[in-house]
Motif scaffolding. Structure first.
Motif, mmCIF file in Angstrom:
data_model
loop_
_atom_site.group_PDB
_atom_site.id
_atom_site.type_symbol
_atom_site.label_atom_id
_atom_site.label_comp_id
_atom_site.label_asym_id
_atom_site.label_seq_id
_atom_site.Cartn_x
_atom_site.Cartn_y
_atom_site.Cartn_z
ATOM 1 N N VAL A 294 0.856 -1.189 0.000
ATOM 2 C CA VAL A 294 0.000 0.000 0.000
ATOM 3 C C VAL A 294 0.888 1.235 0.000
ATOM 4 O O VAL A 294 2.061 1.188 0.386
ATOM 5 C CB VAL A 294 -0.945 0.037 1.221
ATOM 6 C CG1 VAL A 294 -2.040 -1.008 1.085
ATOM 7 C CG2 VAL A 294 -0.171 -0.146 2.524
ATOM 8 N N CYS A 295 0.314 2.344 -0.441
ATOM 9 C CA CYS A 295 1.047 3.606 -0.537
ATOM 10 C C CYS A 295 0.438 4.654 0.385
ATOM 11 O O CYS A 295 -0.790 4.719 0.558
ATOM 12 C CB CYS A 295 0.986 4.138 -1.977
ATOM 13 S SG CYS A 295 2.344 3.611 -3.044
ATOM 14 N N LEU A 296 1.304 5.488 0.947
ATOM 15 C CA LEU A 296 0.860 6.632 1.730
ATOM 16 C C LEU A 296 0.114 7.584 0.792
ATOM 17 O O LEU A 296 0.645 7.993 -0.245
ATOM 18 C CB LEU A 296 2.080 7.327 2.335
ATOM 19 C CG LEU A 296 1.867 8.200 3.577
ATOM 20 C CD1 LEU A 296 1.442 7.353 4.761
ATOM 21 C CD2 LEU A 296 3.149 8.952 3.908
ATOM 22 N N THR A 297 -1.116 7.943 1.161
ATOM 23 C CA THR A 297 -2.037 8.629 0.249
ATOM 24 C C THR A 297 -2.642 9.857 0.902
ATOM 25 O O THR A 297 -2.961 9.849 2.090
ATOM 26 C CB THR A 297 -3.176 7.673 -0.167
ATOM 27 O OG1 THR A 297 -2.623 6.468 -0.703
ATOM 28 C CG2 THR A 297 -4.097 8.309 -1.196
ATOM 29 N N THR A 298 -2.792 10.924 0.122
ATOM 30 C CA THR A 298 -3.507 12.104 0.609
ATOM 31 C C THR A 298 -5.005 11.888 0.395
ATOM 32 O O THR A 298 -5.523 12.071 -0.700
ATOM 33 C CB THR A 298 -3.053 13.366 -0.132
ATOM 34 O OG1 THR A 298 -3.180 13.168 -1.544
ATOM 35 C CG2 THR A 298 -1.611 13.688 0.177
ATOM 36 N N GLY A 299 -5.682 11.478 1.443
ATOM 37 C CA GLY A 299 -7.126 11.279 1.378
ATOM 38 C C GLY A 299 -7.506 9.948 0.782
ATOM 39 O O GLY A 299 -7.666 8.946 1.473
ATOM 40 N N TRP A 300 -7.653 9.910 -0.533
ATOM 41 C CA TRP A 300 -8.072 8.712 -1.243
ATOM 42 C C TRP A 300 -7.499 8.752 -2.653
ATOM 43 O O TRP A 300 -7.112 9.804 -3.157
ATOM 44 C CB TRP A 300 -9.610 8.627 -1.300
ATOM 45 C CG TRP A 300 -10.242 9.844 -1.894
ATOM 46 C CD1 TRP A 300 -10.526 10.062 -3.223
ATOM 47 C CD2 TRP A 300 -10.664 11.035 -1.201
ATOM 48 N NE1 TRP A 300 -11.090 11.304 -3.401
ATOM 49 C CE2 TRP A 300 -11.191 11.924 -2.178
ATOM 50 C CE3 TRP A 300 -10.642 11.425 0.135
ATOM 51 C CZ2 TRP A 300 -11.695 13.176 -1.836
ATOM 52 C CZ3 TRP A 300 -11.146 12.681 0.459
ATOM 53 C CH2 TRP A 300 -11.666 13.532 -0.523
ATOM 54 N N PRO A 301 -7.419 7.624 -3.343
ATOM 55 C CA PRO A 301 -6.838 7.611 -4.697
ATOM 56 C C PRO A 301 -7.780 8.212 -5.726
ATOM 57 O O PRO A 301 -8.973 8.397 -5.482
ATOM 58 C CB PRO A 301 -6.600 6.117 -4.948
ATOM 59 C CG PRO A 301 -7.594 5.427 -4.071
ATOM 60 C CD PRO A 301 -7.761 6.283 -2.852
ATOM 61 N N PHE A 302 -7.224 8.518 -6.899
ATOM 62 C CA PHE A 302 -8.032 9.045 -8.000
ATOM 63 C C PHE A 302 -9.043 8.010 -8.501
ATOM 64 O O PHE A 302 -10.187 8.334 -8.792
ATOM 65 C CB PHE A 302 -7.140 9.450 -9.179
ATOM 66 C CG PHE A 302 -6.471 10.777 -9.032
ATOM 67 C CD1 PHE A 302 -7.218 11.943 -8.904
ATOM 68 C CD2 PHE A 302 -5.089 10.891 -9.056
ATOM 69 C CE1 PHE A 302 -6.602 13.182 -8.793
ATOM 70 C CE2 PHE A 302 -4.460 12.115 -8.950
ATOM 71 C CZ PHE A 302 -5.213 13.267 -8.809
ATOM 72 N N LEU A 303 -8.609 6.757 -8.636
ATOM 73 C CA LEU A 303 -9.451 5.717 -9.216
ATOM 74 C C LEU A 303 -10.028 4.853 -8.106
ATOM 75 O O LEU A 303 -9.293 4.302 -7.288
ATOM 76 C CB LEU A 303 -8.638 4.857 -10.190
ATOM 77 C CG LEU A 303 -9.417 3.864 -11.051
ATOM 78 C CD1 LEU A 303 -10.388 4.593 -11.986
ATOM 79 C CD2 LEU A 303 -8.475 2.989 -11.866
ATOM 80 N N GLN A 304 -11.357 4.752 -8.083
ATOM 81 C CA GLN A 304 -12.052 4.033 -7.024
ATOM 82 C C GLN A 304 -13.149 3.167 -7.616
ATOM 83 O O GLN A 304 -13.599 3.393 -8.743
ATOM 84 C CB GLN A 304 -12.669 5.021 -6.038
ATOM 85 C CG GLN A 304 -11.704 6.025 -5.434
ATOM 86 C CD GLN A 304 -12.434 7.255 -4.945
ATOM 87 O OE1 GLN A 304 -13.332 7.164 -4.120
ATOM 88 N NE2 GLN A 304 -12.071 8.408 -5.473
ATOM 89 N N ALA A 305 -13.608 2.177 -6.827
ATOM 90 C CA ALA A 305 -14.687 1.308 -7.283
ATOM 91 C C ALA A 305 -15.497 0.811 -6.092
ATOM 92 O O ALA A 305 -14.976 0.659 -4.989
ATOM 93 C CB ALA A 305 -14.130 0.118 -8.063
ATOM 94 N N GLY A 306 -16.773 0.581 -6.336
ATOM 95 C CA GLY A 306 -17.656 -0.028 -5.351
ATOM 96 C C GLY A 306 -18.465 -1.122 -6.028
ATOM 97 O O GLY A 306 -18.896 -0.957 -7.178
ATOM 98 N N ALA A 307 -18.650 -2.252 -5.364
ATOM 99 C CA ALA A 307 -19.380 -3.388 -5.958
ATOM 100 C C ALA A 307 -20.543 -3.781 -5.058
ATOM 101 O O ALA A 307 -20.453 -3.695 -3.827
ATOM 102 C CB ALA A 307 -18.432 -4.564 -6.166
ATOM 103 N N PHE A 308 -21.621 -4.242 -5.698
ATOM 104 C CA PHE A 308 -22.830 -4.557 -4.953
ATOM 105 C C PHE A 308 -23.501 -5.793 -5.544
ATOM 106 O O PHE A 308 -23.523 -5.983 -6.768
ATOM 107 C CB PHE A 308 -23.825 -3.386 -5.014
ATOM 108 C CG PHE A 308 -23.247 -2.075 -4.582
ATOM 109 C CD1 PHE A 308 -23.345 -1.655 -3.268
ATOM 110 C CD2 PHE A 308 -22.582 -1.266 -5.491
ATOM 111 C CE1 PHE A 308 -22.795 -0.439 -2.870
ATOM 112 C CE2 PHE A 308 -22.033 -0.052 -5.104
ATOM 113 C CZ PHE A 308 -22.145 0.357 -3.785
ATOM 114 N N GLU A 309 -24.042 -6.629 -4.674
ATOM 115 C CA GLU A 309 -24.982 -7.667 -5.094
ATOM 116 C C GLU A 309 -26.361 -7.038 -5.070
ATOM 117 O O GLU A 309 -26.781 -6.470 -4.062
ATOM 118 C CB GLU A 309 -24.905 -8.868 -4.158
ATOM 119 C CG GLU A 309 -23.602 -9.647 -4.273
ATOM 120 C CD GLU A 309 -23.578 -10.858 -3.362
ATOM 121 O OE1 GLU A 309 -24.466 -10.954 -2.479
ATOM 122 O OE2 GLU A 309 -22.681 -11.693 -3.532
ATOM 123 N N THR A 310 -27.063 -7.120 -6.208
ATOM 124 C CA THR A 310 -28.328 -6.406 -6.367
ATOM 125 C C THR A 310 -29.430 -7.390 -6.736
ATOM 126 O O THR A 310 -29.838 -7.491 -7.900
ATOM 127 C CB THR A 310 -28.188 -5.333 -7.455
ATOM 128 O OG1 THR A 310 -27.597 -5.931 -8.628
ATOM 129 C CG2 THR A 310 -27.270 -4.215 -6.990
#
Length: 357
Positions: A294-310
């Protein structure tokens, strides 16, 4: 998803008697409706001069809004639909009641960082708009972006650079104590509030294979270090930056998605870091058994994802991908067993939803 503040505001982001003007998915602009007469743009007691400029919608003509995908038919009725509305739709339309969040995390590519190619050392993704005072310092999979690029300045401060929402240049440094509210390290002004650190080597330099090129240059060297605070409270024991897992294990993001950084004891693996001066990356192998560095990050990364069972939707699974970077990002979507489902690309400053069984 949820509406944090307002569903509908007027053209300047009000009304608000304190001048605390905001933004919203919908703007009420009755003075722009067809057949409108003598309707004021604002109330007499309202004051314009919003520090971030007018909300996006009221800066464009009817035809310009229509060309951008904001239906002109609504403008004719006195309502402007802003991009936020469609961004929210990626959640509200496809993550229906009864859905359940499942593990999803944008991870490191075997072909280099998402925003930095193999053989390159410059951070990508565009200007870091999280390089601001008050931003939390966290740990995420490395993406090679400016949000994960640090400089050890002449005063021993870990410094980041960027700009704010107005485009004004910003710089900030990691503080010298954990924040009482966040219970972790925050960015602060690069002054007496900032921590000054010594890098205490724990091993000989090693070659960073992620940035190794085909040239004769062996690539930049990484050094395993303790990051030791040197301007702490008088007579206090020696403290180092350490990785701190979240109390809930990171939820659907897992332990590598947003863990904290705090000050703690120097004599264990949570306090071991690799610092690469050429790329500016500060990495930890503490979560290596959970999937990787993992990398030390300011806040959160540029690229993000969320997954859901729907289960209530026609398709049983939904993945929402968000790219805040100023450049496009290629990605491969994989299932829980590591099998590739699809490969694609997401443009800069955009959001995508993938539906599948």
């Amino acid at each position: 998803g949820w509406i944090e503040w307002n569903m509908l505001l007027d053209a300047i982001g009000g009304p608000n008697h304190l001048g605390n003007l905001c933004d919203s998915p919908l703007l009420a602009v009755p003075y722009r409706a067809k057949g409108a007469h003598d309707i004021p743009k604002t109330q007499k007691w309202e004051h314009a001069g919003h520090p971030f400029g007018l909300p996006m919608g009221d800066n464009f003509t009817r035809d310009e809004l229509d060309a951008r995908g904001n239906p002109a038919a609504f403008v004719d009725k006195g309502v402007i639909i802003q991009p936020i509305y469609f961004y929210m739709g990626h959640i509200s339309r496809h993550v229906r009641p009864g859905s359940r969040a499942v593990h999803a995390l944008v991870d490191i590519s075997s072909k280099g960082r998402t925003f930095r190619k193999v053989g390159h050392v410059g951070a990508g993704g565009g200007i870091n708009d999280n390089a601001r005072v008050g931003m939390e310092v966290t740990l995420w999979p490395c993406e090679g972006s400016t949000r994960q690029s640090w400089k050890l300045n002449g005063r021993g401060q870990l410094q980041v650079f960027g700009h704010d929402w107005l485009g004004k240049p910003t710089t900030s440094c990691i503080g010298k104590s954990s924040n009482n509210t966040f219970k972790g390290m925050l960015l602060t002004k690069c002054s007496g509030y900032a921590g000054s650190f010594d890098l205490a080597p724990l091993s000989a330099p090693t070659v960073d294979t992620d940035t190794e090129s085909d040239s004769k240059d062996d690539g930049p060297a990484k050094v395993l270090v303790n990051i030791v605070l040197r301007n702490g409270a008088p007579n206090s024991p020696k403290k180092c930056l350490v990785a701190k897992p979240l109390g809930n294990g990171g939820g659907a993001l897992g332990p590598r998605g947003g863990s904290q950084v705090v000050l703690g004891k120097c004599g264990n693996e949570t306090a071991e870091w690799y610092f690469d001066e050429q790329t500016g990356e500060i990495t930890s192998d503490y979560f290596i058994e959970e999937g990787g560095e993992v990398c030390l990050t300011t806040g959160w990364p540029f690229l993000q994802a969320g997954a859901f069972e729907t289960p209530s939707a026609q398709e049983g699974k939904t993945v929402v991908i968000l790219n805040e970077a100023a450049s496009a990002a290629n990605f491969v979507l994989k299932d829980a067993k590591g099998r590739a489902i699809m490969s694609s690309s997401i443009p800069a400053h955009s959001i995508q939803t993938v539906l599948f069984d």
